[in-house]
Enzyme design. Sequence first.
Site, mmCIF file in Angstrom:
data_model
loop_
_atom_site.group_PDB
_atom_site.id
_atom_site.type_symbol
_atom_site.label_atom_id
_atom_site.label_comp_id
_atom_site.label_asym_id
_atom_site.label_seq_id
_atom_site.Cartn_x
_atom_site.Cartn_y
_atom_site.Cartn_z
ATOM 1 N N ARG A 1 16.367 -3.577 -5.914
ATOM 2 C CA ARG A 1 15.141 -3.643 -5.125
ATOM 3 C C ARG A 1 15.419 -3.618 -3.623
ATOM 4 N NH1 ARG A 1 10.102 -7.430 -6.820
ATOM 5 N NH2 ARG A 1 8.817 -7.203 -4.976
ATOM 6 N N ASN B 78 14.374 -1.759 1.483
ATOM 7 C CA ASN B 78 14.595 -2.128 2.880
ATOM 8 C C ASN B 78 15.148 -0.980 3.713
ATOM 9 O OD1 ASN B 78 13.609 -4.721 3.046
ATOM 10 N ND2 ASN B 78 15.457 -5.579 2.128
ATOM 11 N N LYS C 182 5.717 -10.027 -4.730
ATOM 12 C CA LYS C 182 6.210 -10.908 -3.669
ATOM 13 C C LYS C 182 5.025 -11.390 -2.829
ATOM 14 C CE LYS C 182 9.942 -8.831 -1.620
ATOM 15 N NZ LYS C 182 11.064 -8.914 -0.669
ATOM 16 N N GLU D 235 5.652 3.414 5.674
ATOM 17 C CA GLU D 235 6.151 3.012 4.350
ATOM 18 C C GLU D 235 6.065 4.176 3.361
ATOM 19 O OE1 GLU D 235 7.654 0.225 4.423
ATOM 20 O OE2 GLU D 235 6.649 -0.961 5.963
ATOM 21 N N ARG E 278 -0.119 -25.312 -9.492
ATOM 22 C CA ARG E 278 1.188 -24.812 -9.948
ATOM 23 C C ARG E 278 1.132 -23.358 -10.421
ATOM 24 N NH1 ARG E 278 1.170 -29.847 -12.454
ATOM 25 N NH2 ARG E 278 2.484 -31.368 -11.398
ATOM 26 N N HIS F 250 13.510 -4.792 11.735
ATOM 27 C CA HIS F 250 13.354 -6.230 11.969
ATOM 28 C C HIS F 250 14.004 -6.638 13.287
ATOM 29 C CE1 HIS F 250 12.786 -6.746 7.368
ATOM 30 N NE2 HIS F 250 11.624 -6.521 7.972
ATOM 31 N N HIS G 272 5.178 -3.238 13.060
ATOM 32 C CA HIS G 272 6.129 -3.060 11.967
ATOM 33 C C HIS G 272 6.287 -1.572 11.628
ATOM 34 C CE1 HIS G 272 8.472 -3.998 8.421
ATOM 35 N NE2 HIS G 272 7.628 -3.304 7.661
ATOM 36 N N GLU H 132 14.417 -9.333 -7.169
ATOM 37 C CA GLU H 132 15.240 -8.848 -6.061
ATOM 38 C C GLU H 132 16.671 -9.362 -6.123
ATOM 39 O OE1 GLU H 132 13.159 -8.912 -2.353
ATOM 40 O OE2 GLU H 132 14.702 -7.715 -1.376
ATOM 41 N N HIS I 210 14.792 -0.984 7.410
ATOM 42 C CA HIS I 210 14.191 -2.262 7.787
ATOM 43 C C HIS I 210 15.119 -3.207 8.540
ATOM 44 C CE1 HIS I 210 10.666 -0.996 5.666
ATOM 45 N NE2 HIS I 210 10.065 -2.159 5.829
ATOM 46 N N LYS J 147 7.191 2.311 -5.983
ATOM 47 C CA LYS J 147 7.570 0.931 -5.678
ATOM 48 C C LYS J 147 7.526 0.075 -6.944
ATOM 49 C CE LYS J 147 7.258 -3.201 -3.068
ATOM 50 N NZ LYS J 147 6.615 -4.119 -2.144
HETATM 51 N N1 LIG Z 1 4.632 -8.688 -0.183
HETATM 52 C C1 LIG Z 1 5.232 -7.565 0.120
HETATM 53 O O1 LIG Z 1 6.033 -7.048 -0.665
HETATM 54 C C2 LIG Z 1 4.927 -6.926 1.439
HETATM 55 C C3 LIG Z 1 5.353 -5.612 1.669
HETATM 56 C C4 LIG Z 1 4.988 -5.004 2.876
HETATM 57 C C5 LIG Z 1 4.241 -5.703 3.810
HETATM 58 N N2 LIG Z 1 3.867 -6.974 3.562
HETATM 59 C C6 LIG Z 1 3.068 -7.726 4.541
HETATM 60 O O2 LIG Z 1 1.855 -7.047 4.775
HETATM 61 C C7 LIG Z 1 1.387 -7.410 6.066
HETATM 62 C C8 LIG Z 1 0.857 -6.191 6.766
HETATM 63 O O3 LIG Z 1 -0.209 -5.646 6.017
HETATM 64 P P1 LIG Z 1 -1.328 -4.733 6.700
HETATM 65 O O4 LIG Z 1 -0.676 -3.747 7.570
HETATM 66 O O5 LIG Z 1 -2.239 -4.293 5.636
HETATM 67 O O6 LIG Z 1 -2.031 -5.769 7.689
HETATM 68 P P2 LIG Z 1 -3.446 -6.521 7.648
HETATM 69 O O7 LIG Z 1 -3.674 -7.185 6.370
HETATM 70 O O8 LIG Z 1 -3.459 -7.368 8.860
HETATM 71 O O9 LIG Z 1 -4.485 -5.344 7.828
HETATM 72 C C9 LIG Z 1 -4.453 -4.604 9.018
HETATM 73 C C10 LIG Z 1 -5.839 -4.565 9.679
HETATM 74 O O10 LIG Z 1 -6.641 -3.603 8.989
HETATM 75 C C11 LIG Z 1 -7.876 -4.184 8.617
HETATM 76 N N3 LIG Z 1 -8.265 -3.520 7.384
HETATM 77 C C12 LIG Z 1 -7.656 -3.601 6.183
HETATM 78 N N4 LIG Z 1 -8.240 -2.781 5.318
HETATM 79 C C13 LIG Z 1 -9.258 -2.172 5.965
HETATM 80 C C14 LIG Z 1 -10.213 -1.205 5.581
HETATM 81 N N5 LIG Z 1 -10.236 -0.663 4.361
HETATM 82 N N6 LIG Z 1 -11.115 -0.816 6.512
HETATM 83 C C15 LIG Z 1 -11.065 -1.304 7.765
HETATM 84 N N7 LIG Z 1 -10.182 -2.223 8.181
HETATM 85 C C16 LIG Z 1 -9.271 -2.637 7.285
HETATM 86 C C17 LIG Z 1 -7.616 -5.659 8.517
HETATM 87 O O11 LIG Z 1 -8.783 -6.388 8.739
HETATM 88 C C18 LIG Z 1 -6.594 -5.875 9.628
HETATM 89 O O12 LIG Z 1 -7.264 -6.041 10.850
HETATM 90 C C19 LIG Z 1 2.555 -8.053 6.790
HETATM 91 O O13 LIG Z 1 2.319 -9.434 6.928
HETATM 92 C C20 LIG Z 1 3.732 -7.817 5.876
HETATM 93 O O14 LIG Z 1 4.691 -8.846 5.933
HETATM 94 C C21 LIG Z 1 4.183 -7.586 2.383
HETATM 95 ZN ZN LIG Z 2 7.986 -2.579 5.698
#
Ligand SMILES: NC(=O)c1ccc[n+]([C@@H]2O[C@H](COP(=O)([O-])OP(=O)(O)OC[C@H]3O[C@@H](n4cnc5c(N)ncnc54)[C@H](O)[C@@H]3O)[C@@H](O)[C@H]2O)c1
Ligand SMILES: [Zn+2]
Length: 448
Positions: free
Chosen positions: A341, A345, A257, A299, A235, A352, A365, A337, A348, A327
């Site tokens: 907040r 977007n 989030k 971003e 939980r 999307h 993305h 949100e 976005h 942020k």
């Molecule tokens: N929670 C939120 O508010 C929020 C906001 C924006 C995005 N997101 C989410 O984040 C995700 C995208 O994140 P991302 O772009 O980091 O993707 P990811 O976590 O898949 O990382 C991208 C790639 O980079 C590699 N990588 C990461 N750090 C590295 C490093 N220091 N050195 C070498 N390789 C590295 C990873 O292994 C992966 O292959 C999406 O699922 C999206 O929905 C969430």
């Molecule tokens: Zn985004």
Amino acid sequence: MGAGKTTIARSLGLPNAETDANVPIDLFGDGEAAFRAREVEVVRAILERTEPVVVDLGGGAVTTPEVRALLEEHATVVWLDVDVDVAWQRVEGTGRPLAQSYDDFKRLYEERRPVYAEVADVVARDASDVVLAAAGIHVERGALQRLGELVPGHGAVALVSDARVAGIHGMDAQLALGSRVAETHELPPGEEAKTLATLDRLWQDLRLDRSGTIVALGGGCTTDAAGFGAAAYLRGITWVPVPTSLVAQVDAAIGGKTAIDLPQGKNLVGAFHWPAGTVIDPALLETLPEPQRLEGMAEVVKTGLLADEPFWELPDDELVRRCAACKAEICLRDPLERGERAILNLGHTFAHALEAAAGYEGVTHGRAVALGLLAALRLSGRDTRVVEEVLRPRPARVDRERAWQAMQRDKKVRDGELRLVLLGANGPEHGVALPEADVRRELDRLIA
Ligand SMILES: NC(=O)c1ccc[n+]([C@@H]2O[C@H](COP(=O)([O-])OP(=O)(O)OC[C@H]3O[C@@H](n4cnc5c(N)ncnc54)[C@H](O)[C@@H]3O)[C@@H](O)[C@H]2O)c1
Ligand SMILES: [Zn+2]
């Protein structure tokens, strides 16, 4: 005095209280002891409230032991450390009782420095540092090596990382955490981490009890998945993201989030679960492949447009610090949100639609956001040069009708009208309704 406490406390837009203002300054006539005694009561009344508040503490308050004890128990103390001459320039000639002569001012400053150093949890130089402190976010080159001190508490840690990142930085993280690491878990890299199957495995493998902490080392997929894992396990247990990608350092790991995907769509199951702390080491970006960096830059440009500051021009450490703070500030003001907040977007809704039209393959993305920012800027009557120069977006090869349909679905989610985030004369605005024809025209321009 003159550090800029009041200005910064007010600029955060968070509920704030001023202890100086509540203690009539002429009490100095009755002697400092009476003033300080009254101050303790004002500080106590504010700090014992349950809702979070930014307290702008008078510069001498911490000289009273009772105030120090209250701070220790109830507050995160941020020391705004400014040069004595800068502070003097700000207060000289303001007629404040303790700002009559430079020599006395400087003596007081020297006298109090050790006290400030002792009570401070965080030393801040500007408003961004204050926001980061308030949000529990630590940004520092080399922070990974100090993870042991920076992960709050003393309990057992489950280190959850993306298999790829584990191979590059996992050993450093384990060394820094030392004997606190009770278990390690690897998630598949990328979106595959954000599946129910992955979470099912994680939950079944976890051995932590309620006093344990999940440390999530990886990109946004890892922090989203491990964060949701922490939100639901027993939980809800504490967690600490250690973001390693640019996307995660400036966006995904900030704001509480967490989510996983369903076949029906991305991020459909999740929770708001604010971490106990967030540790950001910009040095980790040095191993990030270039395409992933560009994902994050989308971003960064978005955040810079919202803040009206060219964050994309800054060197990495500063870029990450400023974007993360921006942020965090928005999320602190609107943690669940319910309103403001939504400005995060920007671009976005278009993004999307393009990603959905591409079936979440072929248009990343970041690229979709870059295109979406173009549309948002055009509809805001703004220049698009920054996006073109920094992100160089190429039009997406997707079906126009499919993209438009995806946007219509977005519209159904928000009570029948398509709502956009635009940049107005007085800053970002959310919930803006525009004629459909205009929106469709701009969507079409993004498609090859
Ligand atoms: N929670 C939120 O508010 C929020 C906001 C924006 C995005 N997101 C989410 O984040 C995700 C995208 O994140 P991302 O772009 O980091 O993707 P990811 O976590 O898949 O990382 C991208 C790639 O980079 C590699 N990588 C990461 N750090 C590295 C490093 N220091 N050195 C070498 N390789 C590295 C990873 O292994 C992966 O292959 C999406 O699922 C999206 O929905 C969430
Ligand atoms: Zn985004």
